[in-house]
Motif scaffolding. Structure first.
Motif, PDB file in Angstrom:
ATOM      1  N   CYS A 376       0.857  -1.181   0.000  1.00 46.98           N
ATOM      2  CA  CYS A 376       0.000   0.000   0.000  1.00 46.98           C
ATOM      3  C   CYS A 376       0.894   1.232   0.000  1.00 46.98           C
ATOM      4  CB  CYS A 376      -0.888  -0.010   1.233  1.00 46.98           C
ATOM      5  SG  CYS A 376      -1.837   1.499   1.414  1.00 46.98           S
ATOM      6  N   CYS A 379       0.015   3.147   3.592  1.00 50.53           N
ATOM      7  CA  CYS A 379       0.382   2.617   4.915  1.00 50.53           C
ATOM      8  C   CYS A 379       1.455   1.541   4.835  1.00 50.53           C
ATOM      9  CB  CYS A 379      -0.851   2.090   5.644  1.00 50.53           C
ATOM     10  SG  CYS A 379      -1.502   0.575   4.953  1.00 50.53           S
ATOM     11  N   CYS A 399      -4.124  -0.461  -0.109  1.00 53.23           N
ATOM     12  CA  CYS A 399      -4.840  -1.548   0.546  1.00 53.23           C
ATOM     13  C   CYS A 399      -6.320  -1.166   0.607  1.00 53.23           C
ATOM     14  CB  CYS A 399      -4.288  -1.797   1.955  1.00 53.23           C
ATOM     15  SG  CYS A 399      -4.662  -0.498   3.132  1.00 53.23           S
ATOM     16  N   CYS A 402      -7.085   1.939   3.038  1.00 45.37           N
ATOM     17  CA  CYS A 402      -6.611   3.248   2.580  1.00 45.37           C
ATOM     18  C   CYS A 402      -7.346   3.667   1.310  1.00 45.37           C
ATOM     19  CB  CYS A 402      -5.103   3.215   2.328  1.00 45.37           C
ATOM     20  SG  CYS A 402      -4.159   2.995   3.848  1.00 45.37           S
TER      21      CYS A 402
END
Ligand SMILES: [Zn+2]
Length: 536
Positions: A376, A379, A399, A402
């Motif tokens: 991601c 994050c 992801c 997010c």
């Protein structure tokens, strides 16, 4: 307050302590203690620290009687007790009602199996209090015996527990039960708690790891779960992983690890532990998983005998796992979640080496490690490509979490849009009067035909609740209508500003222009428009 006596048993000591007192006392006779001074220990046991003796009308203050030639006696009787068993057990005022449950598994078994079906509701049978007093527990050393305190004096004065056969323990605690009930209860107890005969097994082949992990489990007992000792029921790796060509735990068959497990007589798995075999022969295990404390204890003992340990982070650092790449050119390796830290692996081309800072994350329960070909961009979570979301707007991979933090689905454009590509508009409520805010794509607003800009409030409105006002050549929102700044004519259904409003004497709301076109005239008295009166 409990009653105490002092009995002199060593007159030399008493004389050394207080010669005058000693001259007044008879050996082995009990003397009442007045104003006893009690010390209460952490386990609620009480010790007499001192008190007054009245002898021949003389008061003697005695301290530390145990050290000064006296035996301290306490009166354990409970004269007012209606429950005969409790009366015989003795004064239970020291029993801690909240922390005296020493074997929760046994107590709850009693509650469910025995209490409700078997006992009558006689007030003379104080079931809970009896359990608190006797405080029965399963004997650790003499299974399947039950260990308990037979009396208050045993418990608080002597700290003396007795392990006895289950039938005897039941008969002492519950003498109301007849012989047949005792036998029945004992059978149920043995069936539930008798030690299973377990056999220890060990191997280092891939099939040994697979068997210990995924073979049928023995019935599960309550296990006090800790970081080192875990219930088999909580293992995420115990499944068959049928969807993969190999079980992920086969990766342990690198030569650095042994599988240690126990089986019951039927060959079912009762406990297991993956151990790293050190050069000196010591085992360094991960946590031990088991269906019972007993099954875990056996492996613990076995590991301890090698001079090893288990459940310690760092214990596997430097050990190797088999390198089992996923087929078809995909990334990743068939390998298990690693219990001890570090949960990172380095691919050295031959093995996967457990190493702090390794490039492969061994935190996944999926059975494939290092398969996350994407991360991601927000994050940095690793994930499989199937679980990732690509944002055209950001030109980045996210992801699930997010992505949905910053993107939304627009039903008018039938697609996902970034929040920076959106407008807040007003749309009709589903089947209800009124309107609500909604986030829609800029495409829907700028290129679609569902939304119009309303001049009265400078917002975008859905066309079902926006009205074209020819008089001002602009759109007016439902808000403007509701506020009365604009109105809809009852005649031509067009939208007009409030200053163009005319009300007919029949109650219609129309525009002044419409009224004039219809040859109506304004009547100041009634503030309405009506038909002209014809003058002959
Ligand atoms: Zn993320």
């Amino acid at each position: 307050m409990a009653k105490y006596w002092l009995m002199p048993h060593d007159m030399d000591k008493v004389t050394a302590y207080n010669a005058h007192l000693a001259s007044q006392l008879e050996l082995y006779k009990n003397y009442d203690v007045d104003k006893p001074e009690i010390h209460i220990a952490y386990n609620d046991s009480k010790t007499l620290m001192g008190g007054d003796l009245w002898i021949n009308d003389m008061k003697f203050v005695v301290s530390q009687p145990q050290d000064n030639g006296f035996v301290v006696k306490r009166d354990w009787s409970v004269p007012d007790e209606v429950d005969p068993v409790l009366k015989a057990w003795g004064n239970y005022e020291d029993v801690n009602m909240w922390s005296s449950n020493r074997d929760y598994t046994l107590t709850s078994w009693f509650d469910s199996t025995f209490l409700h079906p078997t006992m009558n509701n006689s007030p003379d049978v104080k079931y809970t209090m009896r359990m608190r007093c006797f405080s029965p527990r399963r004997s650790k050393r003499f299974a399947p015996k039950i260990t308990m305190y037979q009396s208050a004096r045993d418990r608080f004065e002597r700290d003396r527990e007795v392990a006895m056969k289950p039938a005897r323990a039941f008969a002492i605690m519950f003498p109301e039960l007849d012989h047949k009930q005792i036998i029945q209860l004992t059978d149920q107890y043995l069936e539930r708690f008798a030690k299973r005969e377990l056999f220890i097994r060990e191997g280092s082949d891939a099939k040994d790891f697979v068997k210990a992990y995924s073979w049928e489990q023995a019935p599960t007992d309550n296990v006090n779960t800790t970081y080192q000792r875990k219930s088999s029921a909580s293992s995420c790796m115990r499944y068959s992983f049928d969807q993969l060509p190999v079980h992920p735990v086969t990766a342990y068959a690198s030569g650095d690890f042994n599988m240690l497990w126990t089986e019951d007589k039927e060959g079912r798995i009762a406990s297991r532990c993956v151990v790293r075999v050190m050069e000196d022969g010591a085992y360094r295990g991960g946590p031990i998983y088991g269906v019972s404390e007993q099954a875990i204890d056996i492996l613990e003992h076995h590991i301890n005998c090698t001079g090893g340990e288990y459940g310690c982070d760092g214990a596997w650092e430097g050990a190797r796992l088999l390198r089992q790449p996923v087929e078809d050119g995909e990334e990743g390796f068939y390998a298990p979640y690693l219990d001890p830290e570090p949960r990172r692996l380095t691919d050295n081309g031959e093995y996967l080496v457990i190493q702090e800072g390794g490039e492969i994350d061994a935190n996944s329960y999926q059975g494939i490690l290092g398969g996350e070909d994407c991360r991601c961009s927000n994050c940095n979570t690793g994930m499989h490509e199937d679980e990732s979301y690509y944002s055209e707007y950001c030109d980045e991979v996210f992801c699930n979490d997010c992505y949905h933090d910053e993107h939304f689905y627009c039903e008018y454009a039938d697609g996902d849009y970034h929040v920076d590509q959106s407008y807040t508009v007003y749309v009709p409520c589903n089947g209800k009067p009124g309107y609500m805010e909604e986030r829609v794509s800029d495409w829907a607003v700028e290129y679609g035909d569902q939304f119009v800009y309303c001049d009265d409030d400078n917002e975008y409105w859905h066309i079902d609740i926006a009205y074209y006002c020819e008089h001002e050549d602009c759109y007016i929102s439902q808000r403007g209508i509701d506020a009365g700044t604009y109105f809809i004519s009852d005649w031509d259904f067009e939208c007009y500003p409030d200053d163009q409003k005319a009300t007919t004497d029949t109650g219609d709301t129309i525009s002044i222009e419409e009224a004039k076109d219809a040859d109506l005239e304004y009547d100041e008295k009634t503030n309405t428009w009506k038909e002209k009166e014809e003058n002959d």
